[in-house]
Write a protein that holds these residues in place. Sequence first.
Motif, mmCIF file in Angstrom:
data_model
loop_
_atom_site.group_PDB
_atom_site.id
_atom_site.type_symbol
_atom_site.label_atom_id
_atom_site.label_comp_id
_atom_site.label_asym_id
_atom_site.label_seq_id
_atom_site.Cartn_x
_atom_site.Cartn_y
_atom_site.Cartn_z
ATOM 1 N N GLU A 148 85.493 64.749 68.535
ATOM 2 C CA GLU A 148 85.834 66.117 68.922
ATOM 3 C C GLU A 148 86.415 66.884 67.745
ATOM 4 N N THR A 149 85.983 68.111 67.591
ATOM 5 C CA THR A 149 86.466 68.947 66.496
ATOM 6 C C THR A 149 86.546 70.392 66.970
ATOM 7 N N THR A 150 87.353 71.165 66.300
ATOM 8 C CA THR A 150 87.520 72.581 66.630
ATOM 9 C C THR A 150 87.021 73.426 65.475
ATOM 10 N N VAL A 151 86.246 74.446 65.820
ATOM 11 C CA VAL A 151 85.662 75.347 64.826
ATOM 12 C C VAL A 151 86.194 76.748 65.056
ATOM 13 N N THR A 152 86.596 77.382 63.973
ATOM 14 C CA THR A 152 87.016 78.781 64.021
ATOM 15 C C THR A 152 86.093 79.583 63.115
ATOM 16 N N GLY A 153 85.649 80.711 63.598
ATOM 17 C CA GLY A 153 84.761 81.535 62.792
ATOM 18 C C GLY A 153 84.452 82.846 63.471
ATOM 19 N N MET A 154 83.381 83.487 63.018
ATOM 20 C CA MET A 154 83.013 84.798 63.533
ATOM 21 C C MET A 154 81.651 84.739 64.209
ATOM 22 N N LEU A 155 81.529 85.460 65.293
ATOM 23 C CA LEU A 155 80.270 85.503 66.032
ATOM 24 C C LEU A 155 79.236 86.330 65.280
ATOM 25 N N ARG A 156 78.005 85.823 65.242
ATOM 26 C CA ARG A 156 76.885 86.573 64.693
ATOM 27 C C ARG A 156 75.694 86.462 65.625
ATOM 28 N N GLN A 157 74.955 87.522 65.735
ATOM 29 C CA GLN A 157 73.724 87.448 66.505
ATOM 30 C C GLN A 157 72.652 86.773 65.668
ATOM 31 N N SER A 158 71.557 86.414 66.300
ATOM 32 C CA SER A 158 70.462 85.764 65.602
ATOM 33 C C SER A 158 69.987 86.655 64.463
ATOM 34 N N GLU A 159 69.723 86.048 63.311
ATOM 35 C CA GLU A 159 69.344 86.796 62.122
ATOM 36 C C GLU A 159 67.859 87.151 62.179
ATOM 37 N N VAL A 160 67.568 88.433 62.120
ATOM 38 C CA VAL A 160 66.185 88.899 62.166
ATOM 39 C C VAL A 160 65.525 88.636 60.818
ATOM 40 N N ARG A 161 64.293 88.143 60.857
ATOM 41 C CA ARG A 161 63.575 87.860 59.610
ATOM 42 C C ARG A 161 63.093 89.164 59.004
ATOM 43 N N ALA A 162 63.506 89.422 57.761
ATOM 44 C CA ALA A 162 63.107 90.642 57.072
ATOM 45 C C ALA A 162 61.641 90.554 56.642
ATOM 46 N N MET A 163 61.110 91.696 56.200
ATOM 47 C CA MET A 163 59.684 91.790 55.909
ATOM 48 C C MET A 163 59.234 90.781 54.860
ATOM 49 N N PHE A 164 60.024 90.601 53.807
ATOM 50 C CA PHE A 164 59.601 89.762 52.695
ATOM 51 C C PHE A 164 60.177 88.342 52.758
ATOM 52 N N VAL A 165 60.804 88.006 53.873
ATOM 53 C CA VAL A 165 61.324 86.653 54.053
ATOM 54 C C VAL A 165 60.203 85.766 54.606
ATOM 55 N N PRO A 166 59.963 84.605 53.993
ATOM 56 C CA PRO A 166 58.874 83.737 54.480
ATOM 57 C C PRO A 166 59.097 83.308 55.925
ATOM 58 N N ALA A 167 57.991 83.070 56.598
ATOM 59 C CA ALA A 167 58.067 82.577 57.972
ATOM 60 C C ALA A 167 58.542 81.127 57.969
ATOM 61 N N PRO A 168 59.285 80.706 58.994
ATOM 62 C CA PRO A 168 59.757 79.318 59.039
ATOM 63 C C PRO A 168 58.619 78.357 59.340
ATOM 64 N N ASN A 169 58.860 77.112 58.992
ATOM 65 C CA ASN A 169 57.914 76.047 59.335
ATOM 66 C C ASN A 169 58.705 74.948 60.033
ATOM 67 N N PRO A 170 58.838 75.029 61.353
ATOM 68 C CA PRO A 170 59.650 74.040 62.075
ATOM 69 C C PRO A 170 59.168 72.603 61.886
ATOM 70 N N GLN A 171 57.867 72.422 61.655
ATOM 71 C CA GLN A 171 57.347 71.064 61.490
ATOM 72 C C GLN A 171 57.904 70.385 60.241
ATOM 73 N N THR A 172 58.075 71.160 59.170
ATOM 74 C CA THR A 172 58.612 70.592 57.928
ATOM 75 C C THR A 172 60.112 70.865 57.776
ATOM 76 N N GLY A 173 60.688 71.613 58.725
ATOM 77 C CA GLY A 173 62.113 71.912 58.659
ATOM 78 C C GLY A 173 62.464 72.981 57.646
ATOM 79 N N GLU A 174 61.511 73.848 57.319
ATOM 80 C CA GLU A 174 61.768 74.915 56.359
ATOM 81 C C GLU A 174 62.166 76.178 57.105
ATOM 82 N N TRP A 175 63.409 76.606 56.916
ATOM 83 C CA TRP A 175 63.920 77.811 57.567
ATOM 84 C C TRP A 175 64.482 78.749 56.508
#
Length: 266
Positions: A148-175
């Motif tokens: 068990e551990t406690t985490v403190t931080g700030m909430l962020r919404q899901s990060e939108v992929r920008a136009m020039f950011v490569p698409a992820p490849n979940p099969q190879t784990g590339e995000w």
Amino acid sequence: MTAASPAERRAAFRDLVAPALASLVCLAILIGLGVWQLERKAWKEALIDRIVARSRIEPPAPLPAFDRFDPARDEFERVRATGRFLQDKETLVHGLAPGDTPGRALQGYYVVTPLRLDDGRTVLVNRGFVPTELKDPARRAAGQVEGETTVTGMLRQSEVRAMFVPAPNPQTGEWFNRDVAGIAAAKDLAGVAPYLIEADATPNPGGWPKGGQLRVDLPNNHLQYAFTWFGLALCLVGVFTAFALRRLRAEAVESAPASAATPPRP
């Protein structure tokens, strides 16, 4: 030299119509970009004030209900959550972090790890940055917290992929962006919060991952950008004015009658 006739002047002005229209279109674009940068400046200042204010909330707030998360209201709120990290479902997201030397950035990954809460639900936590050479969890074993551990931080919404950011490849784990829904689906996680926690700078065992990567001193250069666009607009006005005056003078010279012949010298 006689003045140009009204017909000749009208013809000269007609020749300027196309360049004038093109210049007006460019002028409108430049002014629009300048105004947009001023609007962005106001938005960025409000965002910075909001982040700074929420980053200082004491004590940290509990997590908002998963089905009631409102980014406009809840994002950047300082929160605290307790649970157990699912270290075997860690996800590495390509990213950069400030280096020890000003202006120098380190290449590496942000470590996003699911935190299983006491009630069985899950929230993704961006635990912080690791350089490329520490990509393998075995090389930062001390930071793979168990129990068990406690985490403190700030909430962020899901990060939108920008136009020039490569698409992820979940099969190879590339995000390349922190896509909450995408990462949850790739790791076969259910009951996941629609947001993630950006962990604060509380040190992890072994020093890695290094949290506190969310900066509240966001760059705000929009005023300089606005001056640049407005300055280009003024330059365009000056260039077109000089061009038009030169063109009209040339037309006047060309349309003037030839001068009388110079009498021969004795």
